[in-house]
Every structure is written in C-alpha cells, then in structure tokens.
Design a protein around this motif. Structure first.
Motif, PDB file in Angstrom:
ATOM      1  N   PRO A  11      -2.734  -5.258   0.801  1.00  0.00           N
ATOM      2  CA  PRO A  11      -3.362  -3.948   1.018  1.00  0.00           C
ATOM      3  C   PRO A  11      -3.080  -3.340   2.393  1.00  0.00           C
ATOM      4  N   ILE A  12      -2.969  -4.189   3.428  1.00  0.00           N
ATOM      5  CA  ILE A  12      -2.662  -3.624   4.744  1.00  0.00           C
ATOM      6  C   ILE A  12      -1.281  -2.984   4.737  1.00  0.00           C
ATOM      7  N   GLN A  13      -0.308  -3.664   4.131  1.00  0.00           N
ATOM      8  CA  GLN A  13       1.040  -3.110   4.069  1.00  0.00           C
ATOM      9  C   GLN A  13       1.062  -1.815   3.268  1.00  0.00           C
ATOM     10  N   VAL A  14       0.345  -1.813   2.139  1.00  0.00           N
ATOM     11  CA  VAL A  14       0.270  -0.596   1.318  1.00  0.00           C
ATOM     12  C   VAL A  14      -0.307   0.555   2.141  1.00  0.00           C
ATOM     13  N   LEU A  15      -1.378   0.254   2.859  1.00  0.00           N
ATOM     14  CA  LEU A  15      -2.058   1.301   3.618  1.00  0.00           C
ATOM     15  C   LEU A  15      -1.192   1.817   4.767  1.00  0.00           C
ATOM     16  N   ALA A  18      -6.636  -4.988  -3.451  1.00  0.00           N
ATOM     17  CA  ALA A  18      -5.614  -5.609  -4.323  1.00  0.00           C
ATOM     18  C   ALA A  18      -6.239  -6.790  -5.057  1.00  0.00           C
ATOM     19  N   ALA A  19      -5.901  -8.012  -4.649  1.00  0.00           N
ATOM     20  CA  ALA A  19      -6.412  -9.195  -5.336  1.00  0.00           C
ATOM     21  C   ALA A  19      -7.931  -9.290  -5.209  1.00  0.00           C
ATOM     22  N   ASP A  20      -8.550 -10.163  -6.027  1.00  0.00           N
ATOM     23  CA  ASP A  20      -9.999 -10.287  -6.010  1.00  0.00           C
ATOM     24  C   ASP A  20     -10.500 -11.221  -4.911  1.00  0.00           C
ATOM     25  N   ARG A  42      -2.428   8.038  -2.840  1.00  0.00           N
ATOM     26  CA  ARG A  42      -2.353   7.514  -4.213  1.00  0.00           C
ATOM     27  C   ARG A  42      -0.905   7.266  -4.638  1.00  0.00           C
ATOM     28  N   ALA A  43      -0.007   8.122  -4.185  1.00  0.00           N
ATOM     29  CA  ALA A  43       1.409   7.964  -4.564  1.00  0.00           C
ATOM     30  C   ALA A  43       2.021   6.709  -3.965  1.00  0.00           C
ATOM     31  N   HIS A  44       1.378   6.119  -2.948  1.00  0.00           N
ATOM     32  CA  HIS A  44       1.898   4.919  -2.304  1.00  0.00           C
ATOM     33  C   HIS A  44       1.183   3.646  -2.745  1.00  0.00           C
ATOM     34  N   VAL A  45       0.211   3.768  -3.636  1.00  0.00           N
ATOM     35  CA  VAL A  45      -0.577   2.602  -4.039  1.00  0.00           C
ATOM     36  C   VAL A  45      -0.015   2.034  -5.344  1.00  0.00           C
ATOM     37  N   PRO A  46       0.387   0.749  -5.366  1.00  0.00           N
ATOM     38  CA  PRO A  46       0.932   0.142  -6.594  1.00  0.00           C
ATOM     39  C   PRO A  46      -0.078   0.150  -7.732  1.00  0.00           C
ATOM     40  N   ALA A  47       0.434  -0.046  -8.929  1.00  0.00           N
ATOM     41  CA  ALA A  47      -0.391   0.085 -10.131  1.00  0.00           C
ATOM     42  C   ALA A  47      -1.551  -0.904 -10.168  1.00  0.00           C
ATOM     43  N   ASP A  48      -1.367  -2.116  -9.627  1.00  0.00           N
ATOM     44  CA  ASP A  48      -2.450  -3.097  -9.708  1.00  0.00           C
ATOM     45  C   ASP A  48      -3.344  -3.116  -8.468  1.00  0.00           C
ATOM     46  N   CYS A  49      -3.218  -2.104  -7.617  1.00  0.00           N
ATOM     47  CA  CYS A  49      -4.144  -1.907  -6.489  1.00  0.00           C
ATOM     48  C   CYS A  49      -5.043  -0.710  -6.781  1.00  0.00           C
TER      49      CYS A  49
END
Length: 461
Positions: A232-236, A215-217, A355-362
C-alpha cells in the motif's frame, strides 16, 4: 470625512490612553479562551463576556448571541450617515502546547522590554486579541473626543476561529439582514514587513483530503510476499508522485481552471516590494525556491495554486527495523487555491487520479478535511485607496497591496453569504510566533494599529 483637527484629537487621546489600553489588553489575554478544548469552555465564555462588557461601556448595543458552539459577541453603534461597516475579529486562541517551551505561563500576559522594542507576550496577544483590540481602542478614543463611538458600526467577534469556525457560516446566513453592511473590515493579518503596513487583497482557498490505501488483511513478511503482493505504501506514493510534473505543475485534469495571471499593475506593485525568495527561505534553514518554473517567489506563495503532502504514514517506523509489507498506508494532502478554482471539482479530480493507481485487489478510502474557495477583493472601491493613504500617513511608508498564502475563510463567507466585499488590515509581524510558544505582539503594532484604525475610519466613513 473627519476634519484633520478632530482626527488629531482622536490620535492624541490614543497616545495618552496607551498605558490603560495595554492594561486592558493584558487582562483580556490572561483569559485562557482555548476554543478547541472543552475544558476551557467556561473561559471562552468569560472572554466573550469581557468583550461584551467593554463594548457596552463604550455605548455599543452589545450582546452575546448563542450558537451551537461558543457564543458570538455582536455589538452595534447608532445608525448614521456615511458607510456602514462590519468589523470582524475572534476572541478564541490556540492551545499552548508544548507548554514547557514557553518562557513563562502562556496566560500570565505581560509587557516585556526587548532589544527590538517592547512586546506583549502571551497566548492570543497577536492572534487575535491584540489585533481586534486595536479597533476597539480606536473606537474608545473616538468616543473620548466626540462623545460617542462612530455611527453605523457593527462589531462581530467569534469564539471558534481556531477550531474551524463551524458555527460562523450558519450564523451569518441566519442573521444576514442585520449583519450586511457596505464593507467588512478584518484585523487578522500582518504587515508586509516590520514598519510597512499592508492591505491584503487576495486570500488563497483550501482543499484538504486524507487518503487511505489498504491491501492484505494483515502486515506481510517481505521475504515471503515481497515482489508478489501489493504494498500500500508503494501504491500510495506512486499515485502521489504523479500529481506533479518535472516543472512543478500539478497534473490533475482541470486543476488550473479559474487560475488567472497577475494584472500588469499588480505584478509591478509586487515587483516593487523587492521580495527575496532566497532570503525568505534562509529564515527556516533553506535556500533554493522549489515550485513552478518561471514564477516569481511572491507569485508562488500568493497567486499560484499548490498541491502538498502534509503527512504520510504506514508500516513500521519505530526503533530498529521490521521487514513487512504493511496492510495500509495513509496520506494527508492539501491544495491552496486561487482565482475561481472549485475545491470540490479538484477533490473529485484527486480522487479519480488516486483510484486509477490502485490495483484491483486493493481498496482506497477518502476522508475530506474541509474546503474553501479563494477570495479576491475589489480594490476599485474608493475605500481601498483612502485606507491605503491613511496607513501610509500613519506609518511613514507606502502601504502595500499584498496577497496571502494562507486561507481566512471568513473573508469568502462575507462575500458569498452577505454579498459584501472585505478589507483586511492587520499589524502582525512575521516573528509574532502565532500558534507557537512565546507568542507576542509588539507594543508599536498595538499603538500604531489603533491609530491606523482611527485614520481609516476617518477616511472611509
């Protein structure tokens, strides 16, 4: 087929020669043939040379065949009548770490008398040096009685099984014409229970994948960015949590394509084994089976596919506490496969789901970690019934047809590349501690394993 009188002589030769056979096995195990560590490359070759010498002394035409990695030991007996057979084993072993948990030097192999029976202890004693030597010793006794080893045999011993067998499939493809036989034999499996022999008739396949979400840099202060920025952990974990439903079934589209139900005969055979899932779990400190509802324990470990999270990492996991939103999270996952499931189709379905669960800016990356389809053996071949009867005669208990929860890719390679079926007979035990400190192989497994192969050779050739 061997007459009963001549078979009795072979079995007698095995019994008389057991002390010398144990000495040979100890010498073999003392060679530190760790294939994964380049520091042991010379020792891996030394083990291959040791095997080549033993086989040549028995009258096999034996040679080392070079590969891109460690050599293959290939040996042939004279052609003859009856079925041609290809026997496979591997002479490389796992690393010994953590060495401090061993009771003695892992490569100072020795016979130890234990309350439950004498054992050979050392790295590789069970996986797979003791196992493959059961077949070699059966051939030795055969020669003592007949003057020559059985005709029509090809022995193939590889030195890279413990590092994924990268050279084996290319070797099989390049030498298919000289390796092809009517049946392959593998001794790298175990008995169903102590004292009850088994023929493994199906192996689960495998698909492995590493997933990296970013996600962030940089890591972010959770007070300044929590609730606003992607974690990113929550997304994953959100993506991974959606892969199984409340009944334990995998939700990936097409995941169960090619998964067959048990035949009535096989279900009855497995029911007769009396497997107790709760007792099995109790050996590792658990008690409650977790899996697909309505499935028996043996179905879940032998005949149903799985999705498992093998490792997950991200953020701060050290001592104390650090309130951050991590810049990335990683997970390693695997699927055990059955029937005709396609590993690469399942990999594609997994990637699409994440991929369907990953937000656009990740962003998400995928790193494959191998794959192999499942294998199922054709037990209508009369050799299976003959081998089952031979094992039953030797052990005094009916040999079982079993599945295996793990994966042995070489079985599938023989089917796909050489077009031949495979019979898996092994004499390992659940407490052999393969891949762990203090690995051992029971002297009974070694002695009766060699006698078993003598009986099987007499029954199926």
């Amino acid at each position: 087929m061997e007459t009963d009188d001549r078979l009795g002589e072979v079995l007698g030769a095995l019994d008389a020669g057991l002390p010398a056979a144990l000495d040979r096995l100890i010498d073999f195990v003392r060679i530190p043939s760790v294939s994964t560590d380049p520091a042991y490359a010379a020792d891996v070759r030394r083990a291959a040379e040791w095997l080549r010498g033993e086989l040549a002394a028995l009258g096999f035409e034996a040679a080392l065949r070079e590969t891109a990695g460690h050599p293959v030991v290939l040996a042939r007996s004279a052609p003859g009548g009856g079925r041609s057979l290809l026997f496979y084993g591997h002479y490389d072993v796992q690393p010994v770490d953590p060495v401090e948990l061993w009771d003695h030097d892992p490569f100072d192999a020795r016979v130890e008398d234990r309350a439950a029976g004498a054992v050979i202890r050392g790295r590789g004693a069970s996986d797979d040096k003791g196992q493959l030597m059961t077949f070699v010793e059966a051939c030795r006794a055969w020669k003592a009685v007949h003057g020559s080893v059985p005709a029509g045999l090809t022995l193939l011993f590889e030195g890279e099984e413990e590092c994924g067998s990268p050279s084996l499939a290319p070797f099989l493809a390049a030498h298919a014409d000289e390796l092809r036989a009517s049946l392959a034999l593998i001794c790298d499996t175990g008995m169903y229970a102590d004292g009850r022999p088994a023929i493994t008739t199906q192996l689960r396949g495998l698909m492995g994948e590493e997933i990296v979400v970013r996600a962030a840099d940089r890591d972010l202060h959770s007070g300044n960015f929590g609730g606003l920025a992607a974690n990113p952990i929550q997304v994953l974990v959100n993506a991974l949590a959606g892969i199984k439903d409340d009944s334990g079934r995998v939700t990936l589209p097409g995941f169960y394509d090619g998964v067959d139900e048990l035949t009535n005969q096989l279900r009855a055979d497995w029911d007769d084994l009396g497997f107790d899932a709760a007792e099995y779990l109790s050996r590792v400190g658990l008690s409650q089976p977790i899996g697909e509802r309505g499935r028996t324990g043996l179905e879940m470990v032998w005949n149903r596919p799985t999705f498992e999270i093998n490792g997950i990492a991200g953020g701060y996991a050290g001592d104390g506490f650090k309130t951050v939103l991590p810049a990335e999270a990683r997970a390693k996952v695997s699927c055990r496969l059955v029937g005709t499931q396609d590993p690469e189709a399942i990999r594609a379905a997994l990637q699409a789901h994440v991929r369907a669960h990953v937000p656009a800016d990740c962003t998400v990356e995928f790193h494959p970690h191998g794959s192999a389809p499942a294998s199922r053996m054709d037990i209508t071949d009369p050799a299976f019934a003959a081998a089952r009867a031979a094992l039953t005669e030797e052990w005094g208990r009916e040999a079982a047809y079993i599945g295996a929860g793990g994966s042995i890719p070489v079985g599938g390679d023989f089917q796909r590349i050489l077009g031949m079926d495979v019979m898996l007979i092994g004499f390992g035990r659940d407490d052999d501690r393969i891949h762990s400190p203090n690995e051992k192989y029971n002297v009974e497994s070694f002695a009766k394993g060699a006698r078993s192969w003598a009986r099987v050779l007499a029954a199926i050739r």
